[in-house]
Structures are given as C-alpha cells and as structure tokens.
Write a protein that holds these residues in place. Structure first.
Motif, PDB file in Angstrom:
ATOM      1  N   SER A 153       0.829  -1.199   0.000  1.00  0.00           N
ATOM      2  CA  SER A 153       0.000   0.000   0.000  1.00  0.00           C
ATOM      3  C   SER A 153       0.869   1.256   0.000  1.00  0.00           C
ATOM      4  O   SER A 153       0.559   2.249  -0.665  1.00  0.00           O
ATOM      5  N   ALA A 154       1.968   1.208   0.744  1.00  0.00           N
ATOM      6  CA  ALA A 154       2.879   2.348   0.801  1.00  0.00           C
ATOM      7  C   ALA A 154       3.493   2.627  -0.571  1.00  0.00           C
ATOM      8  O   ALA A 154       3.597   3.784  -1.003  1.00  0.00           O
ATOM      9  N   PHE A 155       3.873   1.579  -1.272  1.00  0.00           N
ATOM     10  CA  PHE A 155       4.427   1.761  -2.619  1.00  0.00           C
ATOM     11  C   PHE A 155       3.359   2.310  -3.570  1.00  0.00           C
ATOM     12  O   PHE A 155       3.675   3.049  -4.503  1.00  0.00           O
ATOM     13  N   GLY A 156       2.093   1.957  -3.336  1.00  0.00           N
ATOM     14  CA  GLY A 156       1.013   2.510  -4.143  1.00  0.00           C
ATOM     15  C   GLY A 156       0.888   4.016  -3.945  1.00  0.00           C
ATOM     16  O   GLY A 156       0.729   4.770  -4.913  1.00  0.00           O
ATOM     17  N   SER A 157       0.972   4.460  -2.688  1.00  0.00           N
ATOM     18  CA  SER A 157       0.928   5.900  -2.393  1.00  0.00           C
ATOM     19  C   SER A 157       2.128   6.609  -3.009  1.00  0.00           C
ATOM     20  O   SER A 157       2.005   7.711  -3.563  1.00  0.00           O
ATOM     21  N   LEU A 158       3.274   5.968  -2.914  1.00  0.00           N
ATOM     22  CA  LEU A 158       4.490   6.542  -3.480  1.00  0.00           C
ATOM     23  C   LEU A 158       4.365   6.680  -4.997  1.00  0.00           C
ATOM     24  O   LEU A 158       4.742   7.710  -5.578  1.00  0.00           O
TER      25      LEU A 158
END
Length: 445
Positions: free
Chosen positions: A45-50
């Motif tokens: 999910s963090a990589f998606g936000s990034l």
C-alpha cells in the motif's frame, strides 16, 4: 465401544471446552504468519501511495516540457462586435479592429405556388441543375406528381452545399435555397428548367470586410483566421469605430505551471517523509523506513534536481527563485520567478524544455521517472517481490491451517475415546457399588 455424540456427555468432563482451548493454542501458530502478511500488505500500500505522488510529479514536469506552456498569451477585446481567441503564436501588442461588413450566405427563393399543401402535386416536370461556388453540379429531376416537399428532399439529398426549405409567405408556398457557407465564393448557380420556379435572389452572397491596424482584410467567413498571426476573430456585428485587441504574455499561467511542479515535488517529499518516519515516543516506524528501494528513489530525485544548463540564461532552479530547503522541500521566491518569466520566458522554457535537440530539466526528470515507474522499473521490481512473498506466505498459512485442523481432529478422536472409556468405567463403578451394597445388606442381616 459406545459412541458419544457430544464430548463430555459420557464422562461428565468439560472435554469440549478443553478441545476449544487446545484449538486456540494451536491457532497461535498462525499469528506470526498473519503479522508478516499484514506487514507486506502495508508495504504494498505504501508503494502505491508513493507511485501516485511520483506520477503526479512526472505529469507536472511533462507540462513544463511543452514549449507552448511558456509561449501562452492572453487577450482582451473592447466592445461586443468582435471576439478574439489566441494561440501561442500570437505576438504581444495592441491592434485596432473595425468591421464594415459581415459575411452572409446567398439565398434564392422561387415564386409563390398556390397549393393547399406542400405535399400537393405541382403539375410541372423538368430538370434543375444546381451547384454552389466551384462545386460539382447536381441534377435534380422533377416530374408531374412531385410536390414541393419532394423537390426539397431531392435537393437536400444531393448534398450540393445548399439547403432547401419551404416558406409560406401568406399568399402561397415558396421553395427557398440557402448556401451552407457564407461569402461570394459560395454563390448558388441554377440552370436547366428553372422557368417553372422563377427563382430570384433574396439575400446576396457577401464577404466580411474589416481592417486591422488600418489594413483592409476580406474574409469569406465571419470567423477570420490568419489575418493576424495566432489570432482568430469572430465577427458578430459591424462596428461604429475601432475596437482594441490587446495581446500579452500569459505570465500567470506560466507561473502556475512552475508552481504546480513545485507543489507536486513537495507532495512527493511529504509522502516520502511519512513513509520513512520514526516516532520514538510511540515506537512506530513508517512502512518504508530503511527500505532500499525508497532510499534509491530519494537519491535519484535529489540528484536530478541538481540539473544544470550551462548554456542557458538560467542554469539552475535557484536562478528561477526555486530553492531546496533543509527539510527537502522546494520553496519559491515569487518575485524572482515572476521577474524571470516576465523578462525572458523563452529562457525559462529552454531551462525546462530544452532547445535545439538538447534536453532540459523536464526530460531529465522524465528519464529518471522512467527508471522508477515504467515496466521493469524500481517500483515494479519491489512490488513484484512483495507479491511473490505474499503468495509464499499464503501457501504457508494454508499448510499450517491444514496441520492445525489435523491436530484438532486427532484431539477430538482421542477425547471421544476417553469420554467413552470414562463412561464405561463409571458404569462399572456404579454396578460394583450396587453389588457391594447388596452384599453388605445381606451380611448385616
């Protein structure tokens, strides 16, 4: 051995509760797997936000790579007779515009036919040859039995560049032909058996006539293109005097585009900070703290912002009033940026978009983003690795759950046997007790 339908019924022991406790204890083996799954899902999910913040930054940089961003102009027109739209080719300045004549389309009308209905037989026959301007001639055949409606429909179906309609003038019905285009180049030409119709011109074909800074201009249309580079005039009425067109550089939209880039970068920096933060008081860390992919991305973006154009008027972002702060964000000196754009927007464009085949800052950013966002880039490699790990953890979870189910089922079988055995022992005990009690009673007698 007797079958016990519910654990504990035969023995009186709480075997069902004990089995639930053992099952709960076994399920604790799943806890570390679930924790790992959640951790990797959080990273995903963090990589998606990034990715979202990086894509927005890339889009903002791409906007600056378009030279038209820095050649935009804005215009204003006095009066209501003329409106003007501009492109980046328009040259800044003031222009006096006056309109003496509007373009109009020619219209011809037949004589009035005394028929009760437009669908009635006209009682005429022949061939009508019709053309508009230099267009092809269309031959419209009409015969006895045809009505005004039939002839109108035949003309419209021929697609000559003129439209036919029927007008009732109070005395009868008339066939009206109107050119689809304005100007003298779109006059209607009729030949053939026209006597039966008695056509006459009711509206003359006419060109638009105007002057721009005293120069006479003729146009076939009321939409005048090319008279002034990068400007399109729309004429709605004639003018009693001159109206003024003012064209100036649209420095506001240029500044907005640059600031949008700065905002996008700062949004990325904010996302990056949140994903790599550490709160000592709560002992909580961001999802990508210490992540090697995250560190590489930050390093590459810091590097590309150091771009320098030694051949341009503006060689670095700081020359435009854009400075990097200690917290990693960018800050804009509004006065310095405004001065740069107002004084030499072409040089600002060169810095971002490049010139003569040489890439600018925007292209450098796009190249860097390609190594991060495109197929096979850093983010795909990282997320593919996480997906593979989650697949393995899912398999591991399934195997562990199957092992737990097998263990619990074994306990259940063993407890059922125990329940049955204790039940039998209780029955034997009761029987013996009864026998001893009977024997004792006989002895006492």
């Amino acid at each position: 051995m007797a079958t016990i339908s519910s654990l504990g019924i035969g023995s009186g022991l709480d075997l069902s509760g004990l089995l639930d406790d053992l099952e709960d204890a076994e399920k604790q083996k799943l806890t570390p797997i679930v924790a790992q799954q959640q951790s990797y899902k959080t990273k995903l999910s963090a990589f998606g936000s990034l990715e979202s913040s990086l894509t927005a930054l890339r889009d903002a940089a791409t906007k600056l790579s378009d030279p038209e961003t820095f050649s935009a102009v804005t215009s204003s027109m006095t009066g209501d007779a003329v409106t003007a739209t501009t492109t980046g080719d328009a040259v800044a300045g003031r222009y006096q515009v006056s309109v003496s004549q509007l373009a109009q389309a020619q219209s011809q009308a037949s004589k009035s036919f005394d028929v009760e209905s437009t669908g009635d037989d006209l009682g005429i026959s022949g061939k009508l040859a019709l053309s508009v301007g230099s267009g092809a001639v269309a031959n419209i055949d009409y015969a006895e039995g045809d009505s005004l409606e039939d002839i109108r429909d035949a003309i419209n179906a021929a697609d000559t560049g003129a439209s036919a309609s029927i007008v009732n003038d109070g005395a009868g019905n008339r066939l009206v032909l109107t050119s689809n285009a304005t100007g003298t180049d779109s006059k209607i030409t009729l030949s053939g058996d026209t006597e039966a119709f008695g056509f006459s011109t009711t509206v003359e074909a006419q060109d638009a006539e105007l002057t721009v800074n005293g120069i006479d201009i003729t146009s076939q249309s009321n939409t005048v293109k090319g008279a002034l580079e990068g400007v399109t005039f729309d004429l709605t009425s004639t003018t009693s005097g001159a109206e003024t067109l003012k064209v100036s550089k649209d420095t506001e939209s240029m500044t907005k585009a640059v600031k949008a880039f700065v905002t996008a970068y700062n949004s990325f920096q904010s996302t990056s900070d949140a994903l790599t933060s550490y709160d000592s008081e709560s002992d909580t860390a961001g999802a990508l703290l210490g992540n090697s992919t995250m560190r590489t991305i930050e390093s590459r973006l810091r590097s590309v912002l150091g771009y320098s154009d030694g051949d341009g008027t503006f060689s670095m972002l700081s020359d435009l009033g854009i400075e990097r702060q200690l917290d990693g964000t960018l800050e804009v000196d509004d006065d310095k940026l405004s001065e740069a754009i107002s004084s030499d927007s072409d040089a600002v464009s060169q810095f971002f978009a490049g010139v003569d085949g040489k890439s600018g800052l925007s292209a450098s950013i796009d190249d860097t983003m390609g190594t991060i966002l495109d197929d096979g880039g850093l983010l795909q490699i990282a997320t593919d690795g996480i997906d593979s790990t989650l697949d393995r953890l899912g398999d591991r979870y399934t195997r562990m759950q199957e092992s737990i189910d097998s263990t619990v089922e074994r306990y259940r079988t063993q407890f059922a046997s125990l329940d049955s055995l204790v039940s039998q022992m209780n029955s034997t005990s009761s029987y013996l007790t009864q026998q001893f009690d009977a024997l004792s009673a006989q002895t006492n007698q």
